[in-house]
Design a protein around this motif. Sequence first.
Motif, PDB file in Angstrom:
ATOM      1  N   GLY A  23       0.799  -1.218   0.000  1.00 34.90           N
ATOM      2  CA  GLY A  23       0.000   0.000   0.000  1.00 34.90           C
ATOM      3  C   GLY A  23       0.827   1.260   0.000  1.00 34.90           C
ATOM      4  N   SER A  24       2.069   1.184   0.408  1.00 35.77           N
ATOM      5  CA  SER A  24       2.903   2.387   0.469  1.00 35.77           C
ATOM      6  C   SER A  24       3.552   2.715  -0.868  1.00 35.77           C
ATOM      7  N   VAL A  25       3.418   1.814  -1.866  1.00 40.05           N
ATOM      8  CA  VAL A  25       4.139   2.011  -3.115  1.00 40.05           C
ATOM      9  C   VAL A  25       3.334   2.841  -4.110  1.00 40.05           C
ATOM     10  N   TRP A  26       2.055   2.529  -4.290  1.00 40.97           N
ATOM     11  CA  TRP A  26       1.254   3.221  -5.297  1.00 40.97           C
ATOM     12  C   TRP A  26       0.147   4.021  -4.627  1.00 40.97           C
ATOM     13  N   ALA A  27       0.156   5.317  -4.827  1.00 39.27           N
ATOM     14  CA  ALA A  27      -0.922   6.142  -4.297  1.00 39.27           C
ATOM     15  C   ALA A  27      -2.151   5.975  -5.179  1.00 39.27           C
ATOM     16  N   HIS A  28      -3.303   5.837  -4.566  1.00 37.15           N
ATOM     17  CA  HIS A  28      -4.522   5.689  -5.345  1.00 37.15           C
ATOM     18  C   HIS A  28      -5.699   6.168  -4.509  1.00 37.15           C
ATOM     19  N   SER A  29      -6.639   6.894  -5.143  1.00 38.79           N
ATOM     20  CA  SER A  29      -7.775   7.418  -4.408  1.00 38.79           C
ATOM     21  C   SER A  29      -9.095   7.063  -5.083  1.00 38.79           C
ATOM     22  N   ASP A  30      -9.046   6.419  -6.244  1.00 38.09           N
ATOM     23  CA  ASP A  30     -10.248   6.030  -6.948  1.00 38.09           C
ATOM     24  C   ASP A  30     -10.906   4.847  -6.235  1.00 38.09           C
ATOM     25  N   PRO A  31     -12.202   4.927  -5.931  1.00 35.24           N
ATOM     26  CA  PRO A  31     -12.871   3.834  -5.199  1.00 35.24           C
ATOM     27  C   PRO A  31     -12.781   2.490  -5.909  1.00 35.24           C
ATOM     28  N   TYR A  32     -12.883   2.495  -7.250  1.00 37.00           N
ATOM     29  CA  TYR A  32     -12.805   1.238  -7.976  1.00 37.00           C
ATOM     30  C   TYR A  32     -11.410   0.625  -7.851  1.00 37.00           C
ATOM     31  N   ILE A  33     -10.378   1.469  -7.994  1.00 31.29           N
ATOM     32  CA  ILE A  33      -9.013   0.970  -7.834  1.00 31.29           C
ATOM     33  C   ILE A  33      -8.806   0.468  -6.409  1.00 31.29           C
ATOM     34  N   ASP A  34      -9.334   1.198  -5.425  1.00 36.44           N
ATOM     35  CA  ASP A  34      -9.247   0.741  -4.032  1.00 36.44           C
ATOM     36  C   ASP A  34      -9.835  -0.651  -3.892  1.00 36.44           C
ATOM     37  N   SER A  35     -10.965  -0.875  -4.571  1.00 37.56           N
ATOM     38  CA  SER A  35     -11.619  -2.182  -4.456  1.00 37.56           C
ATOM     39  C   SER A  35     -10.768  -3.285  -5.072  1.00 37.56           C
ATOM     40  N   LEU A  36     -10.049  -2.958  -6.154  1.00 36.53           N
ATOM     41  CA  LEU A  36      -9.178  -3.953  -6.781  1.00 36.53           C
ATOM     42  C   LEU A  36      -8.026  -4.332  -5.852  1.00 36.53           C
ATOM     43  N   PHE A  37      -7.443  -3.330  -5.191  1.00 38.85           N
ATOM     44  CA  PHE A  37      -6.355  -3.615  -4.258  1.00 38.85           C
ATOM     45  C   PHE A  37      -6.862  -4.444  -3.068  1.00 38.85           C
ATOM     46  N   THR A  38      -8.062  -4.166  -2.622  1.00 35.77           N
ATOM     47  CA  THR A  38      -8.652  -4.949  -1.524  1.00 35.77           C
ATOM     48  C   THR A  38      -8.841  -6.399  -1.953  1.00 35.77           C
ATOM     49  N   ARG A  39      -9.342  -6.588  -3.176  1.00 37.49           N
ATOM     50  CA  ARG A  39      -9.554  -7.949  -3.679  1.00 37.49           C
ATOM     51  C   ARG A  39      -8.239  -8.692  -3.859  1.00 37.49           C
ATOM     52  N   LEU A  40      -7.161  -7.979  -4.181  1.00 33.88           N
ATOM     53  CA  LEU A  40      -5.859  -8.629  -4.345  1.00 33.88           C
ATOM     54  C   LEU A  40      -5.440  -9.386  -3.083  1.00 33.88           C
ATOM     55  N   LYS A  41      -5.837  -8.864  -1.932  1.00 33.37           N
ATOM     56  CA  LYS A  41      -5.453  -9.481  -0.662  1.00 33.37           C
ATOM     57  C   LYS A  41      -6.287 -10.717  -0.358  1.00 33.37           C
ATOM     58  N   MET A  42      -7.367 -10.920  -1.140  1.00 33.51           N
ATOM     59  CA  MET A  42      -8.327 -11.967  -0.805  1.00 33.51           C
ATOM     60  C   MET A  42      -8.348 -13.124  -1.793  1.00 33.51           C
ATOM     61  N   VAL A  43      -7.681 -12.965  -2.939  1.00 33.20           N
ATOM     62  CA  VAL A  43      -7.772 -13.989  -3.980  1.00 33.20           C
ATOM     63  C   VAL A  43      -6.389 -14.549  -4.297  1.00 33.20           C
ATOM     64  N   GLU A  44      -6.385 -15.659  -5.027  1.00 36.13           N
ATOM     65  CA  GLU A  44      -5.132 -16.304  -5.405  1.00 36.13           C
ATOM     66  C   GLU A  44      -5.187 -16.727  -6.872  1.00 36.13           C
ATOM     67  N   ASP A  45      -4.045 -17.145  -7.368  1.00 38.39           N
ATOM     68  CA  ASP A  45      -3.896 -17.768  -8.677  1.00 38.39           C
ATOM     69  C   ASP A  45      -4.528 -16.951  -9.798  1.00 38.39           C
ATOM     70  N   THR A  46      -5.476 -17.558 -10.556  1.00 43.04           N
ATOM     71  CA  THR A  46      -5.946 -16.924 -11.776  1.00 43.04           C
ATOM     72  C   THR A  46      -6.643 -15.587 -11.502  1.00 43.04           C
ATOM     73  N   SER A  47      -7.403 -15.497 -10.428  1.00 43.28           N
ATOM     74  CA  SER A  47      -8.090 -14.238 -10.117  1.00 43.28           C
ATOM     75  C   SER A  47      -7.084 -13.138  -9.820  1.00 43.28           C
ATOM     76  N   ARG A  48      -6.007 -13.498  -9.165  1.00 45.22           N
ATOM     77  CA  ARG A  48      -4.962 -12.523  -8.845  1.00 45.22           C
ATOM     78  C   ARG A  48      -4.269 -12.044 -10.122  1.00 45.22           C
ATOM     79  N   ILE A  49      -4.019 -12.963 -11.028  1.00 42.99           N
ATOM     80  CA  ILE A  49      -3.403 -12.604 -12.309  1.00 42.99           C
ATOM     81  C   ILE A  49      -4.291 -11.628 -13.062  1.00 42.99           C
ATOM     82  N   ASP A  50      -5.587 -11.928 -13.115  1.00 40.13           N
ATOM     83  CA  ASP A  50      -6.519 -11.062 -13.840  1.00 40.13           C
ATOM     84  C   ASP A  50      -6.588  -9.672 -13.218  1.00 40.13           C
ATOM     85  N   LEU A  51      -6.535  -9.601 -11.897  1.00 40.81           N
ATOM     86  CA  LEU A  51      -6.557  -8.302 -11.220  1.00 40.81           C
ATOM     87  C   LEU A  51      -5.304  -7.487 -11.537  1.00 40.81           C
TER      88      LEU A  51
END
Length: 231
Positions: A23-51
């Motif tokens: 979280g300290s590397v890329w600044a982001h304030s867009d709600p949709y982008i925030d949601s993608l970063f949140t999902r990154l912490k919750m998924v693995e493998d193919t879903s993570r690649i797609d994100l």
Amino acid sequence: MGECTIMLRKPGIIVSFIAIYSGSVWAHSDPYIDSLFTRLKMVEDTSRIDLFNELSQIYWQRSFDSSLIFASHALTLSEKIDDKYRIANSLNMTGNAYYMLSNFTKSLDYYQQALSMREKLADSNDIAKTLNNIGAVHLNINNYDEALEYFEKALKIYSSLGNDAVVFILMNNIGGLYIARKNYEKALEYIQNAYDIARELNDEKSIIIALNNLGEISTAIDRYDDALEYF
């Protein structure tokens, strides 16, 4: 996962075409982008690649360096699980990031790798995307014959698929190529066809792109009244 066909960047002409996130590397304030970063912490493998690939595409508008990092993460993860479809996607996305960074040598290398894999997977739509992108690189480095060859291959595929939105992009790209070559008669033929397609699609953005290029052609052949009307 979306994957746009890139549009070209030529002066005056509008021509259509990761380590784990901290979280300290890329600044982001867009709600949709925030949601993608949140999902990154919750998924693995193919879903993570797609994100990661989706983030790479989003960051075309924000940070080309970050776009490359995300695409590189996607490629590393897809190679780890040997998912050939996602390897091809990630190679293409990495090529896109290098294209945006104007590193056309590396961009072409990744696109060629993506094309080779996509041809083995026999997905016509994805093959055509990468053919267009390779054409974009060649146009940017003034390899006009090679650019035309790849654009025409892509156009043939998309025409057979009936994808008018992408046929517009290819028509516009080929028109832009002929503008660059100062073959204004051929440029006008392709850009006029692109404009007609854009009007049929009622796509305002595409209409504007075609009108701009018609204005560029009219300016080049000293039809200044026509050019002013188009602009």
